[in-house]
Enzyme design. Sequence first.
Site, PDB file in Angstrom:
ATOM      1  N   LYS A   1       5.656 -11.236  -2.357  1.00 31.05           N
ATOM      2  CA  LYS A   1       5.132 -11.655  -1.041  1.00 31.05           C
ATOM      3  C   LYS A   1       4.814 -13.153  -1.038  1.00 31.05           C
ATOM      4  O   LYS A   1       5.045 -13.834  -0.038  1.00 31.05           O
ATOM      5  CB  LYS A   1       3.885 -10.847  -0.667  1.00 31.05           C
ATOM      6  CG  LYS A   1       4.173  -9.369  -0.352  1.00 31.05           C
ATOM      7  CD  LYS A   1       4.939  -9.150   0.941  1.00 31.05           C
ATOM      8  CE  LYS A   1       5.007  -7.681   1.322  1.00 31.05           C
ATOM      9  NZ  LYS A   1       5.849  -7.401   2.485  1.00 31.05           N
TER      10      LYS A   1
ATOM     11  N   TYR B   1       4.462  -7.044  -6.441  1.00 31.88           N
ATOM     12  CA  TYR B   1       4.231  -7.082  -4.988  1.00 31.88           C
ATOM     13  C   TYR B   1       3.634  -8.437  -4.600  1.00 31.88           C
ATOM     14  O   TYR B   1       4.086  -9.076  -3.646  1.00 31.88           O
ATOM     15  CB  TYR B   1       3.289  -5.934  -4.609  1.00 31.88           C
ATOM     16  CG  TYR B   1       3.033  -5.791  -3.122  1.00 31.88           C
ATOM     17  CD1 TYR B   1       3.907  -5.068  -2.317  1.00 31.88           C
ATOM     18  CD2 TYR B   1       1.903  -6.355  -2.526  1.00 31.88           C
ATOM     19  CE1 TYR B   1       3.662  -4.913  -0.948  1.00 31.88           C
ATOM     20  CE2 TYR B   1       1.654  -6.208  -1.170  1.00 31.88           C
ATOM     21  CZ  TYR B   1       2.541  -5.483  -0.376  1.00 31.88           C
ATOM     22  OH  TYR B   1       2.294  -5.343   0.974  1.00 31.88           O
TER      23      TYR B   1
ATOM     24  N   ASN C   1      11.332   3.209  10.389  1.00 39.12           N
ATOM     25  CA  ASN C   1      11.239   4.671  10.554  1.00 39.12           C
ATOM     26  C   ASN C   1       9.840   5.237  10.372  1.00 39.12           C
ATOM     27  O   ASN C   1       9.602   6.398  10.713  1.00 39.12           O
ATOM     28  CB  ASN C   1      12.218   5.373   9.612  1.00 39.12           C
ATOM     29  CG  ASN C   1      12.013   4.996   8.160  1.00 39.12           C
ATOM     30  OD1 ASN C   1      12.305   3.864   7.782  1.00 39.12           O
ATOM     31  ND2 ASN C   1      11.496   5.901   7.361  1.00 39.12           N
TER      32      ASN C   1
HETATM   33  N1  LIG Z   1      -0.159  -0.768   4.449  1.00 38.84           N
HETATM   34  C1  LIG Z   1      -0.831  -1.853   4.194  1.00 38.84           C
HETATM   35  O1  LIG Z   1      -2.058  -1.825   3.967  1.00 38.84           O
HETATM   36  C2  LIG Z   1      -0.142  -3.181   4.163  1.00 38.84           C
HETATM   37  C3  LIG Z   1      -0.907  -4.326   3.924  1.00 38.84           C
HETATM   38  C4  LIG Z   1      -0.282  -5.562   3.907  1.00 38.84           C
HETATM   39  C5  LIG Z   1       1.059  -5.646   4.152  1.00 38.84           C
HETATM   40  N2  LIG Z   1       1.792  -4.526   4.377  1.00 38.84           N
HETATM   41  C6  LIG Z   1       3.221  -4.680   4.637  1.00 38.84           C
HETATM   42  O2  LIG Z   1       3.565  -3.992   5.826  1.00 38.84           O
HETATM   43  C7  LIG Z   1       4.938  -3.588   5.779  1.00 38.84           C
HETATM   44  C8  LIG Z   1       5.058  -2.120   6.115  1.00 38.84           C
HETATM   45  O3  LIG Z   1       4.340  -1.378   5.160  1.00 38.84           O
HETATM   46  P1  LIG Z   1       3.804   0.107   5.417  1.00 38.84           P
HETATM   47  O4  LIG Z   1       2.418   0.123   4.942  1.00 38.84           O
HETATM   48  O5  LIG Z   1       4.138   0.551   6.780  1.00 38.84           O
HETATM   49  O6  LIG Z   1       4.680   0.897   4.319  1.00 38.84           O
HETATM   50  P2  LIG Z   1       5.528   2.243   4.385  1.00 38.84           P
HETATM   51  O7  LIG Z   1       4.884   3.232   5.289  1.00 38.84           O
HETATM   52  O8  LIG Z   1       5.743   2.604   2.955  1.00 38.84           O
HETATM   53  O9  LIG Z   1       6.904   1.788   5.060  1.00 38.84           O
HETATM   54  C9  LIG Z   1       7.805   0.960   4.400  1.00 38.84           C
HETATM   55  C10 LIG Z   1       9.111   0.932   5.173  1.00 38.84           C
HETATM   56  O10 LIG Z   1      10.047   0.099   4.464  1.00 38.84           O
HETATM   57  C11 LIG Z   1      11.251   0.842   4.294  1.00 38.84           C
HETATM   58  N3  LIG Z   1      12.007   0.382   3.142  1.00 38.84           N
HETATM   59  C12 LIG Z   1      11.630   0.306   1.844  1.00 38.84           C
HETATM   60  N4  LIG Z   1      12.640  -0.163   1.100  1.00 38.84           N
HETATM   61  C13 LIG Z   1      13.682  -0.387   1.926  1.00 38.84           C
HETATM   62  C14 LIG Z   1      15.004  -0.868   1.754  1.00 38.84           C
HETATM   63  N5  LIG Z   1      15.469  -1.202   0.542  1.00 38.84           N
HETATM   64  N6  LIG Z   1      15.801  -1.003   2.851  1.00 38.84           N
HETATM   65  C15 LIG Z   1      15.337  -0.670   4.068  1.00 38.84           C
HETATM   66  N7  LIG Z   1      14.111  -0.188   4.297  1.00 38.84           N
HETATM   67  C16 LIG Z   1      13.299  -0.046   3.237  1.00 38.84           C
HETATM   68  C17 LIG Z   1      10.793   2.285   4.145  1.00 38.84           C
HETATM   69  O11 LIG Z   1      11.870   3.172   4.318  1.00 38.84           O
HETATM   70  P3  LIG Z   1      11.895   4.656   3.665  1.00 38.84           P
HETATM   71  O12 LIG Z   1      11.079   5.533   4.560  1.00 38.84           O
HETATM   72  O13 LIG Z   1      13.344   4.978   3.636  1.00 38.84           O
HETATM   73  O14 LIG Z   1      11.292   4.541   2.289  1.00 38.84           O
HETATM   74  C18 LIG Z   1       9.766   2.321   5.274  1.00 38.84           C
HETATM   75  O15 LIG Z   1      10.414   2.444   6.504  1.00 38.84           O
HETATM   76  C19 LIG Z   1       5.406  -3.950   4.373  1.00 38.84           C
HETATM   77  O16 LIG Z   1       6.054  -5.196   4.409  1.00 38.84           O
HETATM   78  C20 LIG Z   1       4.121  -4.054   3.584  1.00 38.84           C
HETATM   79  O17 LIG Z   1       4.252  -4.879   2.458  1.00 38.84           O
HETATM   80  C21 LIG Z   1       1.225  -3.289   4.380  1.00 38.84           C
END
Ligand SMILES: NC(=O)c1ccc[n+]([C@@H]2O[C@H](COP(=O)([O-])OP(=O)(O)OC[C@H]3O[C@@H](n4cnc5c(N)ncnc54)[C@H](OP(=O)(O)O)[C@@H]3O)[C@@H](O)[C@H]2O)c1
Length: 306
Positions: A234, A230, A20
Site C-alpha cells: 500500500k 500489505y 463483487n
Molecule cells: N476492510 C478494511 O478495514 C480496509 C481498511 C483499509 C483499506 N481497505 C482496502 O479496501 C479495499 C477493499 O477491501 P475489503 O475490506 O472490501 O476486502 P474484501 O471484502 O476482502 O474484498 C476484496 C475484493 O478484492 C477482490 N480481489 C482480490 N484479489 C483480486 C485479484 N487478483 N483480481 C481481482 N479482484 C481481486 C476480491 O475478490 P474475490 O471475492 O474473488 O476474492 C474482493 O472482491 C482493499 O483495497 C483494502 O486494502 C480495507
Amino acid sequence: MAPAIYSPPSERVAVVTGGNKGIGLEVCRQLASNGITVILTARDEARGAAAVEQLTAAAGLSDVIFHQLEVTDAQSIARLVGFLKERFGKLDILVNNAAVGGVQPLPVQDVSAEELSGMDASQRYEWMWKNVQETCDAAKEGIQTNYYGTKNVTEALLPLLQASSGGRIVNVTSEWGLLSYFRNEELKQELNDVEKLTEERLDEVLAMFLSDFEAGDLEARGWPLAFAAYKVAKAAMNAYSRVLARRHPELRVNCAHPGYVKSDMTRHSGLLTPEEGASNVVKVALLPEGGPTGTFFALGQEAPFV
Ligand SMILES: NC(=O)c1ccc[n+]([C@@H]2O[C@H](COP(=O)([O-])OP(=O)(O)OC[C@H]3O[C@@H](n4cnc5c(N)ncnc54)[C@H](OP(=O)(O)O)[C@@H]3O)[C@@H](O)[C@H]2O)c1
C-alpha cells in the site's frame, strides 16, 4: 473501422475492481446511485454476476454492468480495455479497490459480535494478527495484487481515462500504507520524495522487500512489521499514485483510506460498515472538477502520506 460508441457524451463511466463484495460492492452501489454507469468487475464470473444481480434486481439500479477482471492477469486486463474502448470510448473514473491481505489466515471462526463489542480498534487488530501467518507466498501475492495489479490495470486504462474530459483514479489505500510504519529512515524519505522517485526504483524497493522477507530480515532492515507485505504494497501504491499524479496533471489521481471496515478482509472485525467505508472512497471519486491530485484522503479528509 472506428469502434461503435453507444454512450451519450454526458454519461459518466466508472470501473471498480474487486466489485463483487465488501467495500468494492458498496462503491459500485453508491456510484450507480449517483447516476454513473458502473462496470462492476470481479475475477470470478459467478460472484461478479451475482453482485450485479444484487444491485440491479434487488436495489433497482439499472446502469451496472459486469465485466470479468483478474488484476494480476494481463489478458484479462486487455479484455476489459477492449470492451471499454468499443462500448464507451473513454473512462471517467477508475476505482482500484481489489486487494488481498498478504497473509495466510488461520482456520478460525470470525470474532463474534459479542466479543467485538468489548474491544477497541487496537484489540481488534491484535485479534486479526493472532489469527494469521506471514508466509512468503502470501507476501508475494500481496505485492503482486495490491501493487502490480493496481499499477498494471491503471497503465492499461490510462488512454481511456485521458479520453475523458475529467479522468480520475482513486486508489483504495489503508492507513497501514503510511510511511510512518517504515523504520528505515532513508527509505522512508526516498518514498516520500516524489519529485525524484521513479517507478523503476519502486520495483527495486519491492524486490528488496521480498528478498528480506525470505531471508527473515524484515526487522533488522527496518521494514514495517505485522501485515508487512500489505503495508509495503500500500505504501508503494501510494508512492506510485503520487508519481502518476505528477506525470499526468490532466488527471486526478488520489488515494483513499476507507477506515477500518467489517469485511472478509478484516474477518468482519472492523468498526465501520462497508457502506460507511465506501462513502469515504466515493467522496474522493466524486470530488468537483479541478480538485486535488496526488493527495491522501483518510476517512474522506485530506491527510499526510507519512
Ligand atoms: N476492510 C478494511 O478495514 C480496509 C481498511 C483499509 C483499506 N481497505 C482496502 O479496501 C479495499 C477493499 O477491501 P475489503 O475490506 O472490501 O476486502 P474484501 O471484502 O476482502 O474484498 C476484496 C475484493 O478484492 C477482490 N480481489 C482480490 N484479489 C483480486 C485479484 N487478483 N483480481 C481481482 N479482484 C481481486 C476480491 O475478490 P474475490 O471475492 O474473488 O476474492 C474482493 O472482491 C482493499 O483495497 C483494502 O486494502 C480495507
